[in-house]
Motif scaffolding. Structure first.
Motif, PDB file in Angstrom:
ATOM      1  N   SER A 151      68.360 -29.391 -21.411  1.00  0.00           N
ATOM      2  CA  SER A 151      69.201 -28.202 -21.347  1.00  0.00           C
ATOM      3  C   SER A 151      69.549 -27.873 -19.896  1.00  0.00           C
ATOM      4  O   SER A 151      68.857 -28.292 -18.959  1.00  0.00           O
ATOM      5  CB  SER A 151      68.474 -27.004 -21.969  1.00  0.00           C
ATOM      6  OG  SER A 151      67.392 -26.587 -21.143  1.00  0.00           O
ATOM      7  N   PHE A 152      70.636 -27.115 -19.711  1.00  0.00           N
ATOM      8  CA  PHE A 152      71.011 -26.698 -18.366  1.00  0.00           C
ATOM      9  C   PHE A 152      69.934 -25.812 -17.750  1.00  0.00           C
ATOM     10  O   PHE A 152      69.731 -25.806 -16.536  1.00  0.00           O
ATOM     11  CB  PHE A 152      72.369 -25.991 -18.371  1.00  0.00           C
ATOM     12  CG  PHE A 152      72.348 -24.559 -18.856  1.00  0.00           C
ATOM     13  CD1 PHE A 152      71.990 -23.504 -18.020  1.00  0.00           C
ATOM     14  CD2 PHE A 152      72.712 -24.245 -20.162  1.00  0.00           C
ATOM     15  CE1 PHE A 152      71.995 -22.187 -18.463  1.00  0.00           C
ATOM     16  CE2 PHE A 152      72.717 -22.940 -20.616  1.00  0.00           C
ATOM     17  CZ  PHE A 152      72.348 -21.900 -19.767  1.00  0.00           C
ATOM     18  N   ARG A 153      69.229 -25.085 -18.600  1.00  0.00           N
ATOM     19  CA  ARG A 153      68.180 -24.198 -18.086  1.00  0.00           C
ATOM     20  C   ARG A 153      67.021 -25.012 -17.493  1.00  0.00           C
ATOM     21  O   ARG A 153      66.497 -24.676 -16.429  1.00  0.00           O
ATOM     22  CB  ARG A 153      67.699 -23.269 -19.204  1.00  0.00           C
ATOM     23  CG  ARG A 153      66.775 -22.155 -18.743  1.00  0.00           C
ATOM     24  CD  ARG A 153      66.742 -21.022 -19.736  1.00  0.00           C
ATOM     25  NE  ARG A 153      68.030 -20.364 -19.856  1.00  0.00           N
ATOM     26  CZ  ARG A 153      68.485 -19.466 -18.981  1.00  0.00           C
ATOM     27  NH1 ARG A 153      67.752 -19.119 -17.945  1.00  0.00           N
ATOM     28  NH2 ARG A 153      69.662 -18.914 -19.164  1.00  0.00           N
ATOM     29  N   ASP A 158      74.923 -18.378 -18.552  1.00  0.00           N
ATOM     30  CA  ASP A 158      75.829 -19.501 -18.302  1.00  0.00           C
ATOM     31  C   ASP A 158      75.140 -20.624 -17.532  1.00  0.00           C
ATOM     32  O   ASP A 158      74.143 -20.390 -16.835  1.00  0.00           O
ATOM     33  CB  ASP A 158      77.047 -19.008 -17.510  1.00  0.00           C
ATOM     34  CG  ASP A 158      77.786 -17.898 -18.235  1.00  0.00           C
ATOM     35  OD1 ASP A 158      77.940 -18.014 -19.461  1.00  0.00           O
ATOM     36  OD2 ASP A 158      78.200 -16.923 -17.575  1.00  0.00           O
ATOM     37  N   PRO A 159      75.672 -21.859 -17.618  1.00  0.00           N
ATOM     38  CA  PRO A 159      75.118 -22.979 -16.851  1.00  0.00           C
ATOM     39  C   PRO A 159      75.523 -22.901 -15.379  1.00  0.00           C
ATOM     40  O   PRO A 159      76.287 -23.721 -14.871  1.00  0.00           O
ATOM     41  CB  PRO A 159      75.717 -24.202 -17.556  1.00  0.00           C
ATOM     42  CG  PRO A 159      77.002 -23.717 -18.126  1.00  0.00           C
ATOM     43  CD  PRO A 159      76.770 -22.285 -18.515  1.00  0.00           C
ATOM     44  N   GLU A 204      78.658 -14.324  -2.658  1.00  0.00           N
ATOM     45  CA  GLU A 204      78.028 -14.962  -3.806  1.00  0.00           C
ATOM     46  C   GLU A 204      78.796 -16.240  -4.102  1.00  0.00           C
ATOM     47  O   GLU A 204      80.008 -16.212  -4.298  1.00  0.00           O
ATOM     48  CB  GLU A 204      78.015 -14.058  -5.046  1.00  0.00           C
ATOM     49  CG  GLU A 204      77.363 -14.735  -6.253  1.00  0.00           C
ATOM     50  CD  GLU A 204      77.214 -13.838  -7.471  1.00  0.00           C
ATOM     51  OE1 GLU A 204      76.318 -12.973  -7.454  1.00  0.00           O
ATOM     52  OE2 GLU A 204      78.004 -14.003  -8.423  1.00  0.00           O
ATOM     53  N   LEU A 205      78.081 -17.367  -4.117  1.00  0.00           N
ATOM     54  CA  LEU A 205      78.651 -18.669  -4.446  1.00  0.00           C
ATOM     55  C   LEU A 205      78.052 -19.124  -5.770  1.00  0.00           C
ATOM     56  O   LEU A 205      76.854 -18.959  -5.999  1.00  0.00           O
ATOM     57  CB  LEU A 205      78.324 -19.694  -3.350  1.00  0.00           C
ATOM     58  CG  LEU A 205      78.681 -19.287  -1.916  1.00  0.00           C
ATOM     59  CD1 LEU A 205      78.161 -20.312  -0.926  1.00  0.00           C
ATOM     60  CD2 LEU A 205      80.189 -19.124  -1.767  1.00  0.00           C
ATOM     61  N   ARG A 206      78.876 -19.693  -6.629  1.00  0.00           N
ATOM     62  CA  ARG A 206      78.413 -20.096  -7.959  1.00  0.00           C
ATOM     63  C   ARG A 206      78.348 -21.620  -8.049  1.00  0.00           C
ATOM     64  O   ARG A 206      79.374 -22.299  -7.965  1.00  0.00           O
ATOM     65  CB  ARG A 206      79.325 -19.503  -9.041  1.00  0.00           C
ATOM     66  CG  ARG A 206      79.271 -17.979  -9.054  1.00  0.00           C
ATOM     67  CD  ARG A 206      80.252 -17.368 -10.036  1.00  0.00           C
ATOM     68  NE  ARG A 206      79.918 -17.611 -11.417  1.00  0.00           N
ATOM     69  CZ  ARG A 206      79.005 -16.934 -12.101  1.00  0.00           C
ATOM     70  NH1 ARG A 206      78.300 -15.984 -11.508  1.00  0.00           N
ATOM     71  NH2 ARG A 206      78.783 -17.207 -13.379  1.00  0.00           N
ATOM     72  N   LEU A 207      77.133 -22.133  -8.206  1.00  0.00           N
ATOM     73  CA  LEU A 207      76.905 -23.574  -8.300  1.00  0.00           C
ATOM     74  C   LEU A 207      76.765 -23.929  -9.777  1.00  0.00           C
ATOM     75  O   LEU A 207      75.763 -23.575 -10.418  1.00  0.00           O
ATOM     76  CB  LEU A 207      75.643 -23.966  -7.523  1.00  0.00           C
ATOM     77  CG  LEU A 207      75.504 -23.383  -6.095  1.00  0.00           C
ATOM     78  CD1 LEU A 207      74.255 -23.945  -5.417  1.00  0.00           C
ATOM     79  CD2 LEU A 207      76.748 -23.668  -5.257  1.00  0.00           C
ATOM     80  N   LYS A 208      77.757 -24.606 -10.314  1.00  0.00           N
ATOM     81  CA  LYS A 208      77.799 -24.868 -11.750  1.00  0.00           C
ATOM     82  C   LYS A 208      77.009 -26.132 -12.106  1.00  0.00           C
ATOM     83  O   LYS A 208      77.005 -27.116 -11.362  1.00  0.00           O
ATOM     84  CB  LYS A 208      79.249 -25.014 -12.217  1.00  0.00           C
ATOM     85  CG  LYS A 208      80.067 -23.748 -12.024  1.00  0.00           C
ATOM     86  CD  LYS A 208      81.509 -23.942 -12.464  1.00  0.00           C
ATOM     87  CE  LYS A 208      82.320 -22.662 -12.249  1.00  0.00           C
ATOM     88  NZ  LYS A 208      83.743 -22.842 -12.644  1.00  0.00           N
ATOM     89  N   ILE A 209      76.366 -26.092 -13.268  1.00  0.00           N
ATOM     90  CA  ILE A 209      75.637 -27.235 -13.784  1.00  0.00           C
ATOM     91  C   ILE A 209      76.518 -27.937 -14.811  1.00  0.00           C
ATOM     92  O   ILE A 209      76.995 -27.312 -15.769  1.00  0.00           O
ATOM     93  CB  ILE A 209      74.307 -26.806 -14.436  1.00  0.00           C
ATOM     94  CG1 ILE A 209      73.398 -26.139 -13.399  1.00  0.00           C
ATOM     95  CG2 ILE A 209      73.596 -27.996 -15.063  1.00  0.00           C
ATOM     96  CD1 ILE A 209      72.145 -25.503 -13.996  1.00  0.00           C
TER      97      ILE A 209
END
Length: 623
Positions: A529-531, A578-579, A513-518
């Motif tokens: 919004s980040f969403r 979370d973003p 699992e890799l987490r790509l942050k906004i």
């Protein structure tokens, strides 16, 4: 919370910061209905003007050598404010709503972590309890003269008892009967709304568990229950909005009265004895009413210094199990050994090591509040994530052939094949979030599709037979039932019985699992919004898939973009809170995983507001 009020709260109101305050606090004598009238949904009052707090030379703080976790009758702050003045710094609804985490409430309850100001103070907790009381009073349609009863339990966190006392004051001040259970598990708290035993003051009308699951020591929070189950997102928002209005009408008078009511009306009950005796009865029943059906089985438990240590003395040993080698059973809210989390690799290594060193038949590990669990067999093979789901599906499908197994979105294709082709069940892959999974199983039953198990890869698992409660201890009881019933039938084999149940489950060689942050401050978001930004990323990914003949979109999918190809699959979705866009990849080889990752990279690389460093790092290290 706002930075200004956060500073005031941290320095003044939180007993965990080694100060507590005293004010003469008194509620006007009123009926419950009169008390709740302003906080009913049809007549919420407007918040008063903001109250500015300044350094007050007359304010006297008394430092304690250690936090006092006993019920505090008086709190020591003397200030010049009149008895009828607002007694707390102003916070608005937004401040309270920031505490919502899906169907839970979570915040920072203890200082000591840089950049994390305290947001879950005692006054805030007291207001939330009063908000829940108002919500409960309205839902139960209780008469003014009716006494509603609420139970309170907590896990091992260092802020637990202080928040328990604040919650007790909020409930008692609202006229409710308060029953404290002390150290307890989340599933036990829900159970207390169902148990019918007046000797233990059950059933209660509502229940509150003080916990923040596996989060760090400085966090805490609340989960709420009625006999209909846990409160959902809409309910939590409702409670927090009521709490915000109540909080900003706190005065020195009405706070003092809630304290007096709490000190005189709180009852304490050892409900965990009731809960654990039911677990013991379930195993004995599965084994044909044998008193000690686990006699000779060697089972070790790792409670991670959370609330799950009871399982050794109150469940396993009465059933005859040998428990030598069990570890971290003592509650310690600093969690000195490892995070109590069945998904955490360090935690799983700890229980695996304990099993192998003790030569045990089985290992069991719980999260902090015991609503999640995992297991390890005698060879050190882990039963968590897809393996735990496969094991529970095998057990449930023996009892209910053909039933639907509801899981979250990140379960593997191999699990689907195992459930449907090997076990003869149906796999319904839904969204992330244990409440989403449970609610979907309930919905399926309501429209005529039989489902008996809802389970998430995190270890949250709920069974229809157990009122759809996600109960880590009950999941382990189902496993113990299998061991006991096999032995009672004359067959042996120890935990190999469990290992054999998941034979044929295909597991990928490469899984991540890799987490790509906004970056919410990036100009590319254009003030949105980040969403909204994340949804745009997902649409672009979906569009790009159509041009690649090696990839195919999942025909049925409820969350994000799930794609199969190169013998594996990937899922890119928006985090629930979370973003972040988590990217899950499973493939038969590292090379195939790289091909899937490259397909994602090609679609998202031009989004400047998306941090793709985790994806770049994986590809760089795999080259």
């Amino acid at each position: 919370m706002a930075a200004t009020s956060g500073k005031i709260v941290q320095n003044v109101f939180v007993s965990q910061s080694h100060c507590y305050y005293q004010q003469n606090r008194q509620f006007h004598s009123q009926s419950q209905r009169a008390y709740f009238a302003p906080y009913m949904r049809n007549s919420l009052p407007s918040p008063p003007g903001k109250l500015a707090w300044t350094s007050n030379p007359s304010m006297q703080l008394r430092n304690l050598s250690k936090p006092n976790n006993d019920f505090i009758i008086q709190r020591n702050i003397h200030c010049n404010a009149s008895a009828s003045a607002i007694a707390v710094p102003y916070l608005d609804k937004t401040d309270f709503l920031r505490l919502q985490n899906g169907s839970d409430i979570r915040g920072v309850a203890v200082d000591g972590v840089e950049g994390e100001p305290i947001s879950l103070t005692e006054p805030v907790a007291e207001a939330i309890a009063a908000g829940f009381a108002a919500w409960l009073f309205e839902r139960k349609k209780a008469a003014a003269s009716q006494n509603l009863r609420v139970s309170i339990g907590h896990d091992s966190r260092i802020s637990a008892k202080l928040l328990q006392n604040a919650i007790s004051r909020g409930l008692a001040g609202a006229g409710l009967e308060v029953v404290q259970y002390g150290l307890a598990s989340t599933p036990a708290m829900f159970n207390s709304t169902l148990t019918k035993d007046e000797a233990f003051l059950c059933p209660v009308d509502g229940s509150i568990m003080i916990t923040a699951s596996h989060l760090p020591f400085n966090r805490n929070g609340f989960k709420f229950f009625t006999n209909a189950g846990g409160l959902g997102k809409t309910d939590i928002k409702d409670v927090l909005e009521r709490a915000a209005d109540i909080y900003n009408q706190f005065t020195a008078e009405n706070l003092a009265n809630s304290e007096r009511k709490a000190s005189s009306s709180i009852k304490q009950v050892d409900y965990m004895n009731v809960y654990t005796s039911d677990l013991v009865k379930a195993v004995r029943k599965a084994a044909g009413s044998i008193e000690k059906p686990l006699d000779g089985f060697h089972i070790v438990v790792d409670a991670g210094n959370g609330a799950g240590g009871f399982f050794v003395k109150k469940v396993l040993e009465p059933l005859g199990a040998v428990t030598n080698g069990s570890q971290f059973l003592e509650p310690d809210g600093l969690f000195p050994n490892h995070i109590p989390n069945p998904e955490d690799k360090t935690a799983m290594r700890a229980i695996t090591k304990a099993v192998l060193q003790s030569k045990a038949d089985l290992g069991i590990i719980f999260d902090t509040d015991v609503d999640r669990s995992a297991a390890v067999d005698f060879q050190g093979r882990e039963f968590n994530r897809n393996r735990l789901i496969a094991l529970m599906a095998a057990i449930v499908l023996e009892e209910h052939p053909g039933t639907t197994i509801v899981t979250d979105s990140v379960t593997s294709d191999g699990l689907t094949t195992f459930i449907e082709n090997k076990l003869g069940g149906k796999h319904h892959r839904f969204k992330r979030g244990y409440k989403n999974v449970i609610d979907e199983a309930i919905r399926l039953n309501s429209v005529g599709e039989e489902s008996h198990l809802a389970i998430e890869t995190s270890g949250h698992g709920a069974l229809k037979e157990n009122h759809w409660l996600d109960d880590g201890a009950y999941l382990m009881v189902k496993i113990l039932n299998k061991l006991a019933s096999v032995r009672a039938s004359g067959m042996g084999g120890g935990s190999k019985v469990l290992t054999d149940l998941i034979e044929g489950l295909h597991e990928p060689a490469s899984s991540m699992e890799l987490r790509l942050k906004i970056n919410q401050d990036h100009p590319d978001l254009k003030g949105g919004s980040f969403r909204e930004y994340g949804e745009t990323v997902l649409k672009q990914l979906e569009k790009s898939i159509g041009s690649d003949p090696n990839l195919r979109k999942a025909p049925v999918n409820y969350e994000g973009v799930r794609v199969s190809g190169y013998g594996g699959w990937f899922l890119l979705r928006l985090s629930l809170h979370d973003p972040v866009l988590p990217l899950n990849i499973e493939a038969p080889s590292k090379g195939d995983a790289v091909k899937l990752a490259l397909a994602v990279l090609a679609a998202v690389k031009d989004f400047a507001g998306l941090d793709i460093s985790a994806l770049d790092k994986f590809l760089r290290e795999s080259s």
